[in-house]
Enzyme design. Sequence first.
Site, PDB file in Angstrom:
ATOM      1  CG  ASP A  62       0.887  18.267  -1.070  1.00  0.00           C
ATOM      2  OD1 ASP A  62       0.016  17.377  -1.073  1.00  0.00           O
ATOM      3  OD2 ASP A  62       1.375  18.726  -0.025  1.00  0.00           O
ATOM      4  CB  VAL A  63      -3.200  15.460  -4.422  1.00  0.00           C
ATOM      5  CG1 VAL A  63      -2.690  15.142  -5.815  1.00  0.00           C
ATOM      6  CG2 VAL A  63      -2.779  14.387  -3.412  1.00  0.00           C
ATOM      7  CE1 TYR A 147      -2.552   2.412  -0.427  1.00  0.00           C
ATOM      8  CE2 TYR A 147      -3.627   0.272  -0.194  1.00  0.00           C
ATOM      9  CZ  TYR A 147      -3.060   1.249  -0.989  1.00  0.00           C
ATOM     10  OH  TYR A 147      -3.003   1.070  -2.355  1.00  0.00           O
ATOM     11  CE  LYS A 151      -5.763   3.346  -2.277  1.00  0.00           C
ATOM     12  NZ  LYS A 151      -5.798   4.307  -3.408  1.00  0.00           N
ATOM     13  CB  THR A 182       4.393   0.720  -7.911  1.00  0.00           C
ATOM     14  OG1 THR A 182       3.754   0.540  -6.630  1.00  0.00           O
ATOM     15  CG2 THR A 182       3.466   0.248  -9.025  1.00  0.00           C
TER      16      THR A 182
END
Length: 242
Positions: A62-63, A147, A151, A182
Amino acid sequence: MEAFNTKMFENKVAVVTGGTSGIGQAVAIAFAEKGAKVWALGLNSQKAVFPAGLDIEAVEMDVTDKAAVDAFFAKVDRIDTLFNGAGMGSVAEHELDTYKKVLEVNLTSVFYISEVAAKALAKSDNPSIINVSSLYAQFGSALAPAYSCSKGAIDQLTFSHALSMSAANIRVNAVAPGWIDTPLIQPLKDMPEVFGGIMARSPMQRLGKPEEIANVVLFLASDAASFVNGAIIKVDGAYSIF
Protein backbone atom coordinates in the site's frame (compact mmCIF):
# COMPACT_ATOMS: atom_id res chain seq x y z
CA MET A 1 9.19 -5.87 -34.55
CA GLU A 2 11.53 -5.47 -31.55
CA ALA A 3 12.00 -1.76 -30.94
CA PHE A 4 14.63 -2.03 -28.21
CA ASN A 5 17.81 -3.98 -27.53
CA THR A 6 16.66 -6.99 -25.53
CA LYS A 7 19.58 -6.54 -23.10
CA MET A 8 19.34 -2.77 -22.69
CA PHE A 9 18.51 -3.03 -18.97
CA GLU A 10 20.69 -6.02 -18.15
CA ASN A 11 22.12 -5.73 -14.61
CA LYS A 12 19.72 -2.86 -13.90
CA VAL A 13 17.13 -2.65 -11.15
CA ALA A 14 13.67 -1.18 -11.65
CA VAL A 15 11.08 -0.51 -8.96
CA VAL A 16 7.54 -0.21 -10.27
CA THR A 17 4.73 0.92 -7.99
CA GLY A 18 1.32 -0.14 -9.15
CA GLY A 19 3.27 -2.95 -10.76
CA THR A 20 0.71 -5.69 -10.18
CA SER A 21 -1.94 -4.46 -12.65
CA GLY A 22 -2.66 -2.15 -15.55
CA ILE A 23 0.03 0.15 -16.88
CA GLY A 24 2.35 -0.64 -14.00
CA GLN A 25 2.23 -4.36 -14.73
CA ALA A 26 2.99 -3.70 -18.41
CA VAL A 27 5.94 -1.52 -17.38
CA ALA A 28 7.27 -4.19 -15.01
CA ILE A 29 7.11 -6.81 -17.76
CA ALA A 30 8.74 -4.50 -20.31
CA PHE A 31 11.72 -3.79 -18.04
CA ALA A 32 12.15 -7.46 -17.18
CA GLU A 33 11.97 -8.47 -20.84
CA LYS A 34 14.90 -6.14 -21.45
CA GLY A 35 16.99 -7.75 -18.73
CA ALA A 36 16.17 -5.81 -15.56
CA LYS A 37 15.56 -7.12 -12.08
CA VAL A 38 12.09 -5.74 -11.29
CA TRP A 39 10.34 -5.17 -8.01
CA ALA A 40 6.61 -4.88 -8.74
CA LEU A 41 4.94 -3.19 -5.77
CA GLY A 42 1.18 -3.18 -5.53
CA LEU A 43 -2.03 -4.48 -4.07
CA ASN A 44 -3.24 -8.05 -4.56
CA SER A 45 0.30 -9.08 -5.43
CA GLN A 46 -0.55 -12.76 -4.99
CA LYS A 47 -2.90 -12.51 -7.97
CA ALA A 48 -0.43 -10.76 -10.28
CA VAL A 49 0.47 -12.82 -13.35
CA PHE A 50 3.79 -12.35 -15.11
CA PRO A 51 5.36 -14.29 -17.99
CA ALA A 52 7.55 -17.18 -16.93
CA GLY A 53 11.30 -16.70 -16.89
CA LEU A 54 11.32 -13.00 -16.03
CA ASP A 55 13.09 -11.63 -12.96
CA ILE A 56 10.06 -9.96 -11.41
CA GLU A 57 9.30 -10.11 -7.71
CA ALA A 58 5.82 -8.96 -6.71
CA VAL A 59 5.62 -7.27 -3.32
CA GLU A 60 2.37 -6.47 -1.53
CA MET A 61 2.43 -2.72 -0.97
CA ASP A 62 0.00 0.00 0.00
CA VAL A 63 1.94 3.04 -1.22
CA THR A 64 0.29 5.21 1.45
CA ASP A 65 1.73 3.01 4.23
CA LYS A 66 4.85 4.94 5.26
CA ALA A 67 6.23 2.13 7.42
CA ALA A 68 5.91 -0.41 4.59
CA VAL A 69 7.54 1.98 2.13
CA ASP A 70 10.42 2.66 4.51
CA ALA A 71 10.94 -1.05 5.18
CA PHE A 72 11.07 -1.92 1.49
CA PHE A 73 13.50 0.78 0.42
CA ALA A 74 15.75 0.07 3.42
CA LYS A 75 16.58 -3.31 1.88
CA VAL A 76 17.17 -2.14 -1.71
CA ASP A 77 20.76 -1.02 -2.18
CA ARG A 78 20.65 0.33 -5.74
CA ILE A 79 17.85 1.40 -8.04
CA ASP A 80 18.28 2.46 -11.64
CA THR A 81 14.67 3.36 -12.41
CA LEU A 82 11.68 4.18 -10.25
CA PHE A 83 8.32 4.14 -12.01
CA ASN A 84 5.59 5.71 -9.87
CA GLY A 85 2.63 3.93 -11.40
CA ALA A 86 0.30 3.43 -8.44
CA GLY A 87 -2.92 5.37 -8.85
CA MET A 88 -6.64 5.40 -8.29
CA GLY A 89 -9.82 7.18 -9.27
CA SER A 90 -13.35 7.00 -7.94
CA VAL A 91 -16.92 7.80 -8.91
CA ALA A 92 -17.27 9.49 -5.49
CA GLU A 93 -14.56 12.15 -5.77
CA HIS A 94 -16.90 14.95 -4.67
CA GLU A 95 -16.91 13.37 -1.21
CA LEU A 96 -14.16 14.79 1.00
CA ASP A 97 -12.81 11.50 2.34
CA THR A 98 -12.54 10.09 -1.18
CA TYR A 99 -10.95 13.30 -2.44
CA LYS A 100 -8.27 13.06 0.25
CA LYS A 101 -7.63 9.38 -0.44
CA VAL A 102 -7.13 9.94 -4.17
CA LEU A 103 -4.60 12.70 -3.50
CA GLU A 104 -2.81 10.55 -0.94
CA VAL A 105 -2.42 7.67 -3.41
CA ASN A 106 -1.80 9.63 -6.60
CA LEU A 107 0.34 12.49 -5.30
CA THR A 108 1.61 12.27 -1.73
CA SER A 109 2.88 8.71 -2.15
CA VAL A 110 4.76 9.71 -5.30
CA PHE A 111 6.48 12.55 -3.45
CA TYR A 112 7.43 10.38 -0.49
CA ILE A 113 8.54 7.31 -2.41
CA SER A 114 10.67 9.43 -4.74
CA GLU A 115 12.36 11.14 -1.78
CA VAL A 116 13.02 7.84 0.00
CA ALA A 117 14.29 6.13 -3.17
CA ALA A 118 16.67 8.96 -4.08
CA LYS A 119 19.55 7.54 -2.01
CA ALA A 120 19.48 4.20 -3.85
CA LEU A 121 18.92 5.92 -7.21
CA ALA A 122 22.00 8.09 -6.72
CA LYS A 123 24.14 4.92 -6.86
CA SER A 124 23.12 4.26 -10.47
CA ASP A 125 25.06 5.49 -13.49
CA ASN A 126 21.80 6.52 -15.19
CA PRO A 127 19.16 7.01 -12.52
CA SER A 128 15.67 8.13 -13.41
CA ILE A 129 12.22 8.57 -11.96
CA ILE A 130 9.18 8.37 -14.20
CA ASN A 131 5.81 9.58 -12.94
CA VAL A 132 2.34 9.19 -14.40
CA SER A 133 0.51 12.36 -15.32
CA SER A 134 -2.75 12.48 -17.28
CA LEU A 135 -4.65 14.52 -19.85
CA TYR A 136 -6.86 15.47 -16.90
CA ALA A 137 -3.95 17.57 -15.68
CA GLN A 138 -4.84 19.92 -18.54
CA PHE A 139 -8.60 19.47 -18.88
CA GLY A 140 -9.97 18.90 -15.43
CA SER A 141 -13.05 16.73 -15.05
CA ALA A 142 -16.54 17.25 -13.68
CA LEU A 143 -16.60 13.63 -12.56
CA ALA A 144 -13.03 13.37 -11.23
CA PRO A 145 -11.90 16.56 -9.44
CA ALA A 146 -9.51 14.71 -7.13
CA TYR A 147 -7.88 12.71 -9.92
CA SER A 148 -7.50 15.86 -12.02
CA CYS A 149 -5.99 17.84 -9.15
CA SER A 150 -3.59 15.03 -8.31
CA LYS A 151 -2.34 14.78 -11.88
CA GLY A 152 -1.93 18.53 -12.29
CA ALA A 153 0.16 18.45 -9.14
CA ILE A 154 2.16 15.49 -10.47
CA ASP A 155 3.30 17.72 -13.33
CA GLN A 156 4.56 20.32 -10.86
CA LEU A 157 6.17 17.65 -8.65
CA THR A 158 7.93 16.27 -11.74
CA PHE A 159 9.31 19.72 -12.56
CA SER A 160 10.33 20.35 -8.95
CA HIS A 161 12.07 16.99 -8.49
CA ALA A 162 13.77 17.39 -11.87
CA LEU A 163 15.38 20.52 -10.44
CA SER A 164 16.12 19.31 -6.91
CA MET A 165 17.45 15.89 -7.91
CA SER A 166 19.64 17.02 -10.79
CA ALA A 167 22.55 17.46 -8.38
CA ALA A 168 22.43 13.69 -7.80
CA ASN A 169 22.18 13.07 -11.58
CA ILE A 170 18.63 11.76 -11.19
CA ARG A 171 16.42 12.60 -14.14
CA VAL A 172 12.69 13.01 -13.41
CA ASN A 173 10.10 12.85 -16.17
CA ALA A 174 6.48 11.82 -16.63
CA VAL A 175 4.21 10.19 -19.17
CA ALA A 176 0.70 11.54 -19.65
CA PRO A 177 -1.44 8.67 -20.94
CA GLY A 178 -4.65 9.22 -22.82
CA TRP A 179 -7.43 6.67 -22.60
CA ILE A 180 -5.68 3.37 -21.93
CA ASP A 181 -7.49 0.06 -21.66
CA THR A 182 -6.90 -0.73 -17.98
CA PRO A 183 -9.16 -1.55 -15.01
CA LEU A 184 -8.94 2.11 -13.95
CA ILE A 185 -11.31 3.22 -16.70
CA GLN A 186 -13.76 0.33 -16.37
CA PRO A 187 -16.32 2.53 -14.57
CA LEU A 188 -16.35 4.86 -17.59
CA LYS A 189 -16.76 1.94 -20.01
CA ASP A 190 -19.85 1.02 -18.00
CA MET A 191 -21.32 4.49 -18.74
CA PRO A 192 -22.21 4.38 -22.47
CA GLU A 193 -22.99 8.08 -22.72
CA VAL A 194 -19.54 8.96 -21.33
CA PHE A 195 -17.50 6.29 -23.10
CA GLY A 196 -19.24 6.98 -26.40
CA GLY A 197 -18.16 10.61 -26.15
CA ILE A 198 -14.57 9.57 -25.50
CA MET A 199 -14.49 7.37 -28.57
CA ALA A 200 -16.16 10.01 -30.73
CA ARG A 201 -13.37 12.44 -29.88
CA SER A 202 -10.52 9.93 -30.27
CA PRO A 203 -8.79 10.46 -33.65
CA MET A 204 -7.40 6.90 -33.67
CA GLN A 205 -10.80 5.46 -32.68
CA ARG A 206 -9.43 3.10 -30.08
CA LEU A 207 -8.10 2.89 -26.57
CA GLY A 208 -4.37 2.79 -26.06
CA LYS A 209 -2.66 -0.34 -24.79
CA PRO A 210 -0.66 -0.46 -21.54
CA GLU A 211 2.31 -1.73 -23.57
CA GLU A 212 2.25 1.48 -25.61
CA ILE A 213 2.87 3.47 -22.42
CA ALA A 214 5.55 1.02 -21.32
CA ASN A 215 7.51 1.61 -24.52
CA VAL A 216 7.74 5.34 -23.79
CA VAL A 217 8.76 4.60 -20.21
CA LEU A 218 11.59 2.39 -21.47
CA PHE A 219 12.85 5.24 -23.64
CA LEU A 220 12.76 7.72 -20.74
CA ALA A 221 14.72 5.29 -18.55
CA SER A 222 17.30 4.53 -21.22
CA ASP A 223 20.63 6.08 -22.11
CA ALA A 224 18.94 7.51 -25.22
CA ALA A 225 17.09 9.95 -22.94
CA SER A 226 20.19 11.05 -21.02
CA PHE A 227 19.39 14.76 -21.45
CA VAL A 228 15.61 14.47 -21.08
CA ASN A 229 14.74 15.90 -17.69
CA GLY A 230 11.55 17.56 -16.48
CA ALA A 231 9.53 16.46 -19.52
CA ILE A 232 5.87 15.47 -19.61
CA ILE A 233 5.29 13.25 -22.65
CA LYS A 234 1.72 12.82 -23.87
CA VAL A 235 0.85 9.34 -25.14
CA ASP A 236 -2.75 9.85 -26.15
CA GLY A 237 -3.27 9.15 -29.84
CA ALA A 238 -3.77 12.92 -30.41
CA TYR A 239 -6.87 13.00 -28.20
CA SER A 240 -5.74 16.24 -26.58
CA ILE A 241 -5.44 18.17 -29.84
CA PHE A 242 -8.55 16.93 -31.64
